[in-house]
Every structure is written in C-alpha cells, then in structure tokens.
Design a protein around this motif. Structure first.
Motif, mmCIF file in Angstrom:
data_model
loop_
_atom_site.group_PDB
_atom_site.id
_atom_site.type_symbol
_atom_site.label_atom_id
_atom_site.label_comp_id
_atom_site.label_asym_id
_atom_site.label_seq_id
_atom_site.Cartn_x
_atom_site.Cartn_y
_atom_site.Cartn_z
ATOM 1 N N ARG A 1 -3.331 8.951 -1.267
ATOM 2 C CA ARG A 1 -3.217 8.551 0.132
ATOM 3 C C ARG A 1 -4.574 8.252 0.745
ATOM 4 O O ARG A 1 -4.746 7.283 1.484
ATOM 5 C CB ARG A 1 -2.517 9.658 0.923
ATOM 6 C CG ARG A 1 -1.051 9.874 0.554
ATOM 7 C CD ARG A 1 -0.514 11.140 1.185
ATOM 8 N NE ARG A 1 0.927 11.288 0.974
ATOM 9 C CZ ARG A 1 1.611 12.366 1.339
ATOM 10 N NH1 ARG A 1 1.000 13.385 1.918
ATOM 11 N NH2 ARG A 1 2.925 12.429 1.130
ATOM 12 N N ALA B 1 0.804 4.408 -2.649
ATOM 13 C CA ALA B 1 -0.020 5.431 -1.989
ATOM 14 C C ALA B 1 0.036 6.771 -2.687
ATOM 15 O O ALA B 1 -1.000 7.412 -2.920
ATOM 16 C CB ALA B 1 0.400 5.580 -0.523
ATOM 17 N N THR C 1 6.509 9.537 2.469
ATOM 18 C CA THR C 1 5.647 8.345 2.409
ATOM 19 C C THR C 1 6.479 7.088 2.209
ATOM 20 O O THR C 1 6.242 6.062 2.850
ATOM 21 C CB THR C 1 4.614 8.485 1.283
ATOM 22 O OG1 THR C 1 3.810 9.642 1.520
ATOM 23 C CG2 THR C 1 3.704 7.261 1.231
ATOM 24 N N LEU D 1 0.806 -1.217 0.000
ATOM 25 C CA LEU D 1 0.000 0.000 0.000
ATOM 26 C C LEU D 1 0.839 1.267 0.000
ATOM 27 O O LEU D 1 0.471 2.258 -0.641
ATOM 28 C CB LEU D 1 -0.955 -0.012 1.198
ATOM 29 C CG LEU D 1 -1.995 -1.129 1.200
ATOM 30 C CD1 LEU D 1 -2.928 -1.007 2.393
ATOM 31 C CD2 LEU D 1 -2.803 -1.128 -0.098
ATOM 32 N N THR D 2 1.974 1.267 0.696
ATOM 33 C CA THR D 2 2.807 2.469 0.681
ATOM 34 C C THR D 2 3.573 2.607 -0.632
ATOM 35 O O THR D 2 3.981 3.712 -0.988
ATOM 36 C CB THR D 2 3.804 2.478 1.856
ATOM 37 O OG1 THR D 2 4.591 1.274 1.839
ATOM 38 C CG2 THR D 2 3.072 2.589 3.182
ATOM 39 N N PHE E 1 -9.277 2.187 1.805
ATOM 40 C CA PHE E 1 -9.207 0.743 1.589
ATOM 41 C C PHE E 1 -8.852 0.024 2.896
ATOM 42 O O PHE E 1 -9.438 -1.015 3.228
ATOM 43 C CB PHE E 1 -8.162 0.427 0.519
ATOM 44 C CG PHE E 1 -7.881 -1.035 0.344
ATOM 45 C CD1 PHE E 1 -8.751 -1.848 -0.363
ATOM 46 C CD2 PHE E 1 -6.735 -1.611 0.895
ATOM 47 C CE1 PHE E 1 -8.498 -3.208 -0.508
ATOM 48 C CE2 PHE E 1 -6.472 -2.952 0.750
ATOM 49 C CZ PHE E 1 -7.354 -3.762 0.041
ATOM 50 N N GLY E 2 -7.907 0.578 3.635
ATOM 51 C CA GLY E 2 -7.525 -0.023 4.910
ATOM 52 C C GLY E 2 -8.680 -0.047 5.895
ATOM 53 O O GLY E 2 -8.873 -1.031 6.624
ATOM 54 N N ASN F 1 -7.255 7.216 -0.759
ATOM 55 C CA ASN F 1 -7.784 5.951 -1.282
ATOM 56 C C ASN F 1 -7.201 4.760 -0.536
ATOM 57 O O ASN F 1 -7.905 3.785 -0.237
ATOM 58 C CB ASN F 1 -7.472 5.830 -2.773
ATOM 59 C CG ASN F 1 -8.253 6.824 -3.612
ATOM 60 O OD1 ASN F 1 -9.335 7.252 -3.226
ATOM 61 N ND2 ASN F 1 -7.702 7.211 -4.764
ATOM 62 N N ILE F 2 -5.908 4.831 -0.231
ATOM 63 C CA ILE F 2 -5.262 3.742 0.505
ATOM 64 C C ILE F 2 -5.819 3.653 1.925
ATOM 65 O O ILE F 2 -6.118 2.561 2.430
ATOM 66 C CB ILE F 2 -3.741 3.941 0.538
ATOM 67 C CG1 ILE F 2 -3.165 3.857 -0.874
ATOM 68 C CG2 ILE F 2 -3.085 2.916 1.447
ATOM 69 C CD1 ILE F 2 -3.392 2.531 -1.559
ATOM 70 N N ILE G 1 1.282 6.505 6.305
ATOM 71 C CA ILE G 1 0.626 7.452 5.411
ATOM 72 C C ILE G 1 0.108 8.656 6.180
ATOM 73 O O ILE G 1 0.199 9.799 5.722
ATOM 74 C CB ILE G 1 -0.519 6.753 4.648
ATOM 75 C CG1 ILE G 1 0.052 5.602 3.806
ATOM 76 C CG2 ILE G 1 -1.281 7.735 3.771
ATOM 77 C CD1 ILE G 1 -0.997 4.743 3.133
#
Length: 491
Positions: free
Chosen positions: A90, A85, A427, A81-82, A96-97, A92-93, A139
């Motif tokens: 950022r 990202a 990031t 994800l990073t 999602f998490g 969106n990630i 993030i």
C-alpha cells in the motif's frame, strides 16, 4: 484540576474522538497528515482551475471535457493501483501516487498547451474539481481500518477525523490560494495566468510532504497475510446467513445498522476468513479485474451492489456541479474576484470541517443511516435551489448549506462499509467504490460544460439536486432496516 473537571475534559475528548485519535498510533497520524496536505493542494488549485483555463482562452466545452477526461484518468489509475496495492504494498502505491502528483504539478507550472495539460492530468494526478477522486482515498481508508481494527472505538473516531482534517486542509488551501492569486495578479508585471502558475508550486510542495509522510509509515499499514482472500462456496453461504432478509424486508442476525452507534462498528462483525484443511490460508486469486471482484465474498457483494449503484448516482450529480464549476458559475453570474471566491469557498470548507466533527457523536445517537440521510437531504435541496436566487447573499447561503452538510455522511458511510466488509477485502471494495464513483463523475463536467455554453448552466443544478435526493431516499429505503451481527455469531 479537580477530579470531576478532569473527568469532564476526558469525557469531552472521548466524545469528540480525540482520545481515540491520540491512542491509535503514528501510522494513522501520518495518513491524516498526508491526506490533509493533499487536500490543501487540491483546494489551492481546484478553486481556480476552470478560471485558469478560461484565462488561457479555452472554451467552456473544452473546460468541461478536460474535467471529464481527468476524472477518467483517475478511474484508470484507481483500478490499476488498487488491483495491485495489497500485493506490491500500500505504501508503495501511495508513494507512486505522490510522485505522479509532483510531476503533474511541475508540468502545469511550465506548460500552457491544452493537450499537454490534458495528458498530464489524465496520466498523472491533478484534482480538476477540488475533490479526492484518485487512488489515494481507497487505500488510506483501508490502512486506517487495518491500523485501528483491534479497537472497537477508534475506527469510527479516526475515520471522522480523517474527514475533518481533509476539510480543514481544503479550507486553508482555498483561502490562501484566493488571497495569493488576487494579490499577485494586481502586482506590476503580473497577470492572472502567471499568478495561477505560481500556485501550482504549492501543489508540488504538498505532494512532496505527502510522500515524506508515506515513507515514514510502518509495515503495520500493509494488509495482514494471516488470512486468505477467498472463501469457499459453502462457507460463503453460511456467512450470508448472518444477513438474511426477514418477512418485513429487514436483515436478521444482529443489530440494526441504523441503531448501532458509529463507534461500535468493528471488523469482527464479519466472520474470519477460512483456512484450508492443513491450516494454510487459501491461495490468492490471480490478478485481474474479475479475480479482484471474485475475491470479494458473496455476502459482501450482495450489499455493495446496491450501495455502489446509489453512490454512482450521487457521484454523477456531484460531477455536474463540482466546486470548481460552482466557483466558475459564481464568477460568471456575479462577477466575483479571485479573493472573494477564495473567501467564500474557504468558509464553506471550514463549515464542512466543523460539521464533520459532529458526525461521529451524531451517528452514535441517531445511527449510521439516519445520520447519512438526514444530513445529506438539506445539502441536496440546497443544490437543487442554488440557481434560483438572483441575490448573491441568498446564493451564498445555499452554497454554505450544501458544503457545510455535504461531508457528514462520509465517516458513517466508511464505518458502514467497514462493518460489512472483512479487513482483507477492504482495499478491493474501497478501490471498486472509488472507481465507480469517479467513473460516474466523469460525464458530469462535460454535460455542465455544454449547458454553460448554451446559457443553461442552471439546469445542471436542478438535475444534480434531483439525483442527490434520489440517492438519499434510495439509501433510506434499501438500508434503514438492515441488521449486522457484531460478534460473528448467528442467531
């Protein structure tokens, strides 16, 4: 209110960082709110996750293996994800998490099979230790550094309150969880397992609140596209000159990191990214782990390699004696109830929150490295001595010392990283930092689970305390004399 009293109040608010927190803007507030609700959820289930598995009849080894594999899943998620990202967003990630967090909570509500729960925790997001080891923090810290980068004062204050509010969230979550589980388990027709299932609804609800906070964030939280993410070799060497070693082993070219106040750290301490001859920023490197590391400049990597090694040592120790395993140890050694465990853990988190408030002002007077080391050594010593007393009172005092001081190095460490890492590298750096720390933590629970099964639980605390002290002294030896140029000028 008189002028003098108003000035005193304003000075106190500024010293505590509340003025900076207010002026930084709604994006930062939403980040803090999202983190606080997430840590509330982690605290509400982290206290009993080991006890929950024990109630389901899982062995100590399986409990330790579950925590190890869950942390391994966090490593994979953090890396993936990073890596993407800053390209796909950022927010969106983070969104999602939050969705994965909600789905994992629902699975823990409706299933009791070990392998299903393990799969949900590995591919989803479940805090098996009560800590924040997933992709969120890397993030979020990048977002806070972005949204506060225009002010020389706000970043460190906001980072301090980022730690404070998360500790408060954990404290309230553990207190509520302990009380509710203890109350539900004594109701007619209820048992501990059913009570634990109910508490996972808090996990789902808080994941939903976090998702709403993320949805409300603005475009200002995303990485700036005005600067490229690579640096020419010759310019990298020139930038590295800001941090050359002198004959005494210190860094030349600016103020000593240990001496400058936490509030004075700013991204301008590192030169701006170059542009090509036609004024267009260099192209982004292709995706992938190697390219992600390659886009981190050589001066940054030179510093971070040393810090990453030390953080890995510290995280290995923390993984061996995480809060979930510690509450399990207390329950085994002293036969404490869920309510009592909740009270103890909650008080410890409140102590951590109070001490974190003092971290910013303390660092302003003592310096970054002094604050990180001097507050962490007593916490490490408390871990080392934790299994020694046979008295519950002395054991709890050591636990309070450990947790009460444990978070005071977080904001200075984040400010230090922000000082030596350009905004467009944060990031990637924070992602690698989080990944390495989580990876180092993965072996800890398995080791402790094996020791617990052989009546050698106490050895884990002795080993962990020794490793933490090695981190403290290593941090002092490697970074106490470092100097950082705060204005991007040589000489």
């Amino acid at each position: 209110m008189t002028t003098s009293s108003r000035f005193s109040v304003e000075r106190i608010l500024a010293e505590l960082g509340l003025t900076s927190l207010w002026t930084t803007g709604p994006d930062s507030w939403l980040v803090l709110m999202s983190r606080t609700t997430r840590m509330f959820a982690y605290g509400s289930n982290g206290i009993f996750i080991a006890l929950y598995f024990s109630a389901l009849g899982f062995s100590d080894f399986r409990i330790g293996a579950f925590m190890t594999l869950t942390l391994a899943g966090d490593v994979i998620l953090t890396v993936i994800l990073t890596l993407v990202a800053d390209r796909i967003g950022r927010r969106n990630i983070l969104l999602f998490g939050s969705i994965m967090m909600i789905l994992s909570g629902l699975i823990f509500i409706y299933f009791e099979n070990y392998w299903i729960l393990l799969l949900a925790s590995v591919v989803g997001i479940i805090s098996a230790t009560g800590g924040d080891f997933g992709p969120f923090r890397a993030i979020e810290e990048s977002i806070l550094s972005t949204t506060t980068s225009k002010s020389s004062k706000t970043r460190s204050d906001v980072l301090s309150w980022y730690v404070v509010t998360s500790a408060l969230g954990s404290a309230i979550g553990t207190e509520l969880s302990g009380r509710v589980v203890n109350w539900l388990s004594h109701k007619e027709g209820w048992n501990n397992t059913r009570a634990y299932h109910t508490m996972f609804w808090l996990y789902v609800i808080n994941g939903t609140i976090g998702a709403i906070c993320i949805y409300l964030m603005s475009d200002k939280t995303e990485v700036s596209t005005k600067r490229g993410n690579s640096i020419e070799d010759g310019q990298a060497e020139e930038a590295e000159g800001l941090l050359e070693d002198d004959n005494n082993g210190n860094r030349e070219g600016g103020s000593t990191v240990n001496q400058i106040p936490l509030s004075s750290i700013q991204t301008s301490s590192i030169p701006e990214r170059p542009t090509s001859s036609n004024g267009v920023p260099p192209a982004l490197p292709k995706s992938g782990w190697k390219s992600k590391l390659a886009q981190i400049s050589h001066p940054t990597r030179k510093i971070m390699y040393k810090l990453w090694f030390l953080l890995a040592v510290d995280s290995l120790a923390d993984g061996m004696v995480g809060y979930a395993l510690t509450t399990y140890y207390l329950a085994q050694k002293f036969g404490l109830s869920n309510g009592t465990l909740g009270d103890i853990t909650s008080i410890s988190y409140f102590l951590a929150a109070i001490s974190s408030i003092a971290a910013g002002p303390l660092a302003n007077h003592l310096g970054l490295i002094n604050t990180m080391v001097f507050t962490h050594i007593p916490s490490s010593a408390a871990v080392l001595l934790f299994p020694a007393p046979n008295s519950l009172v002395m054991t709890i005092i050591l636990f309070f010392i450990r947790t009460g001081l444990n978070n005071m190095d977080q904001a200075p460490r984040a400010a230090f990283i922000a000082a030596v890492v350009p905004t467009d590298e944060l990031t990637a750096v924070n992602g690698i930092t989080s990944m390495l720390r989580t990876l180092a933590s993965t072996t800890g629970p398995t080791i402790t689970g094996w020791l617990a099964g052989g009546d050698r639980f106490w050895i884990a605390y002795v080993a962990a305390g020794s490793l933490r002290l090695a981190y403290d002294f290593g941090l002092w030896a490697l970074f106490v004399g470092m100097k950082v140029n705060q204005h991007g000028e040589t000489g």
